[in-house]
Design an enzyme around this catalytic site. Structure first.
Site, mmCIF file in Angstrom:
data_model
loop_
_atom_site.group_PDB
_atom_site.id
_atom_site.type_symbol
_atom_site.label_atom_id
_atom_site.label_comp_id
_atom_site.label_asym_id
_atom_site.label_seq_id
_atom_site.Cartn_x
_atom_site.Cartn_y
_atom_site.Cartn_z
ATOM 1 N N SER A 141 0.845 -1.136 0.022
ATOM 2 C CA SER A 141 -0.177 0.186 -0.039
ATOM 3 C C SER A 141 0.907 1.232 0.025
ATOM 4 O O SER A 141 2.215 1.150 0.209
ATOM 5 C CB SER A 141 -0.897 -0.033 1.336
ATOM 6 O OG SER A 141 -1.508 1.168 1.298
ATOM 7 N N TYR A 154 -1.954 -1.905 10.096
ATOM 8 C CA TYR A 154 -2.124 -2.069 8.644
ATOM 9 C C TYR A 154 -0.497 -1.309 8.271
ATOM 10 O O TYR A 154 0.089 -1.866 7.542
ATOM 11 C CB TYR A 154 -2.905 -1.137 8.180
ATOM 12 C CG TYR A 154 -3.285 -1.359 6.640
ATOM 13 C CD1 TYR A 154 -3.991 -2.330 6.273
ATOM 14 C CD2 TYR A 154 -2.946 -0.320 5.951
ATOM 15 C CE1 TYR A 154 -4.404 -2.468 4.967
ATOM 16 C CE2 TYR A 154 -3.198 -0.464 4.458
ATOM 17 C CZ TYR A 154 -3.909 -1.488 4.098
ATOM 18 O OH TYR A 154 -4.007 -1.614 2.604
HETATM 19 P P1 NAD Z 1 -11.148 -6.585 -0.742
HETATM 20 O O1 NAD Z 1 -11.732 -6.657 0.817
HETATM 21 O O2 NAD Z 1 -11.903 -6.241 -1.924
HETATM 22 O O3 NAD Z 1 -10.388 -7.960 -0.900
HETATM 23 C C1 NAD Z 1 -9.421 -8.498 -0.141
HETATM 24 C C2 NAD Z 1 -9.478 -10.033 -0.349
HETATM 25 O O4 NAD Z 1 -8.650 -10.855 0.593
HETATM 26 C C3 NAD Z 1 -10.698 -10.849 -0.406
HETATM 27 O O5 NAD Z 1 -10.834 -11.845 -1.619
HETATM 28 C C4 NAD Z 1 -11.080 -11.641 0.626
HETATM 29 O O6 NAD Z 1 -11.700 -12.531 0.949
HETATM 30 C C5 NAD Z 1 -9.606 -11.870 0.948
HETATM 31 N N1 NAD Z 1 -9.120 -12.020 2.450
HETATM 32 C C6 NAD Z 1 -9.377 -11.370 3.514
HETATM 33 N N2 NAD Z 1 -8.929 -12.187 4.773
HETATM 34 C C7 NAD Z 1 -8.623 -13.413 3.900
HETATM 35 C C8 NAD Z 1 -8.023 -14.489 4.610
HETATM 36 N N3 NAD Z 1 -7.843 -14.719 5.912
HETATM 37 N N4 NAD Z 1 -7.566 -15.458 3.849
HETATM 38 C C9 NAD Z 1 -7.816 -15.508 2.608
HETATM 39 N N5 NAD Z 1 -8.265 -14.538 2.122
HETATM 40 C C10 NAD Z 1 -8.701 -13.321 2.727
HETATM 41 O O7 NAD Z 1 -10.018 -5.552 -0.550
HETATM 42 P P2 NAD Z 1 -8.847 -5.143 -1.691
HETATM 43 O O8 NAD Z 1 -8.851 -3.297 -1.728
HETATM 44 O O9 NAD Z 1 -9.231 -5.652 -2.948
HETATM 45 O O10 NAD Z 1 -7.385 -5.291 -1.006
HETATM 46 C C11 NAD Z 1 -6.542 -6.202 -1.710
HETATM 47 C C12 NAD Z 1 -5.161 -5.815 -1.197
HETATM 48 O O11 NAD Z 1 -4.843 -4.881 -1.582
HETATM 49 C C13 NAD Z 1 -5.139 -5.823 0.306
HETATM 50 O O12 NAD Z 1 -3.811 -6.543 0.770
HETATM 51 C C14 NAD Z 1 -5.025 -4.314 0.618
HETATM 52 O O13 NAD Z 1 -4.428 -4.167 1.845
HETATM 53 C C15 NAD Z 1 -4.418 -3.860 -0.309
HETATM 54 N N6 NAD Z 1 -4.550 -2.446 -0.953
HETATM 55 C C16 NAD Z 1 -5.781 -1.782 -0.990
HETATM 56 C C17 NAD Z 1 -6.192 -0.480 -1.256
HETATM 57 C C18 NAD Z 1 -7.725 -0.047 -1.514
HETATM 58 O O14 NAD Z 1 -7.694 1.511 -1.700
HETATM 59 N N7 NAD Z 1 -8.603 -0.742 -2.004
HETATM 60 C C19 NAD Z 1 -5.133 0.250 -1.279
HETATM 61 C C20 NAD Z 1 -3.803 -0.215 -0.827
HETATM 62 C C21 NAD Z 1 -3.683 -1.497 -0.938
#
Ligand code: NAD
Length: 259
Positions: A141, A154
């Site tokens: 991130s 986080y």
């Molecule tokens: P999201 O909530 O849409 O997706 C998260 C995914 O992880 C889902 O498929 C969920 O089922 C899975 N997950 C959660 N806990 C789990 C576990 N214990 N075991 C297996 N799967 C699990 O969120 P996203 O925004 O797509 O996030 C994906 C990654 O991107 C994350 O690591 C998040 O920190 C990172 N991220 C997101 C953003 C944003 O703005 N959305 C920004 C920076 C980083």
């Protein structure tokens, strides 16, 4: 990338799902993982497979449990063949001041956001080293590079992922295996939608104002980063063209950390 075998953790929604789509479109077979309704996940799995003609499977491992992380890699290897590409994407968030931050949330974020990447990387590495090819991409991130209040776990886990990436990259630099980390800015996915809804409830502001005023305040492009923009960066890092790119943090954050 045709015929490469990829594991994408947390790929039942958001960024992971976009990455799975993009890798399959490039010719990779994909092992999906993540939580969700089994019937809906199966529909998604079939859609990607039908659209791309690749083998797409799903394994429901909980990334917070090391034994299940190892089982995911084993399942991918037996369903698809040796893992060429590992995308450590699964992630969870909890927002609270330090004094109120629940210990169990700290442990959960460490396990899912950071330790899972260690266990998965450890599980795929022997075969990558044997075959002298591997691509590991961690999804951190912008908060892997700079801090933010009320997100101690986080920010710590995402900084940890950046460090893990560098250490792994250096260890295997001469073995045909690269390890990089993508640092997204704000992307509209369920993890953010939940936080927007919480803030809207607490502040009484409409969700659009929360997005513009709070979530996009530090993102100079003033719009969410698109899922395809993150997926394209990951595809590049997995490609032959990126063979000389390792140990690096690639920001796809609309200028967030440039300030
Ligand atoms: P999201 O909530 O849409 O997706 C998260 C995914 O992880 C889902 O498929 C969920 O089922 C899975 N997950 C959660 N806990 C789990 C576990 N214990 N075991 C297996 N799967 C699990 O969120 P996203 O925004 O797509 O996030 C994906 C990654 O991107 C994350 O690591 C998040 O920190 C990172 N991220 C997101 C953003 C944003 O703005 N959305 C920004 C920076 C980083």
């Amino acid at each position: 990338m045709k015929g490469r075998n990829a594991v994408v953790t947390g790929s039942t929604s958001g960024i992971g799902l976009a990455i799975a789509h993009a890798l399959a479109a490039e010719g990779c077979n994909v092992m999906l993982n993540g939580f969700g309704d089994p019937a809906a996940i199966d529909v998604t799995r079939r859609e990607i497979a039908e659209k791309t003609g690749r083998t797409v499977r799903y394994f429901a491992a909980d990334m917070g449990r090391p034994d299940e992380v190892r089982a995911l890699v084993a399942a991918a290897s037996s369903a698809l063949g040796p893992v060429d590409i590992l995308i450590n994407n699964a992630g969870v968030q909890h927002v609270a001041p330090l004094a109120d931050f629940p210990d169990e949330k700290w442990d959960l974020l460490l396990a899912v956001n950071l330790s899972a990447a260690f266990h998965a990387t450890k599980a795929v590495m022997p075969s990558m080293l044997d075959r002298r090819f591997g691509r590991i991409v961690n999804i951190a991130s912008a908060l892997g590079l700079v801090g933010a209040p009320h997100k101690p776990a986080y920010v710590a886990t995402k900084h940890g992922l950046v460090g893990l990436t560098k250490s792994v990259a250096l260890e295997v630099a001469q073995a045909g295996v690269t390890c990089n980390v993508v640092c997204p800015g704000m992307v509209m996915t369920p993890i953010i939608e939940m936080q927007v809804a919480d803030q809207a409830r607490v502040t009484g502001l409409p969700p659009e104002e929360v997005v513009q005023g709070v979530f996009l305040e530090n993102q100079p492009i003033r719009r969410p980063v698109k899922l395809e923009e993150i997926a394209a960066a990951v595809v590049f890092l997995c490609s032959d063209a990126a063979a000389g790119v390792t140990g690096t943090a690639l920001s796809v954050d609309g200028g967030y950390v440039a300030r």
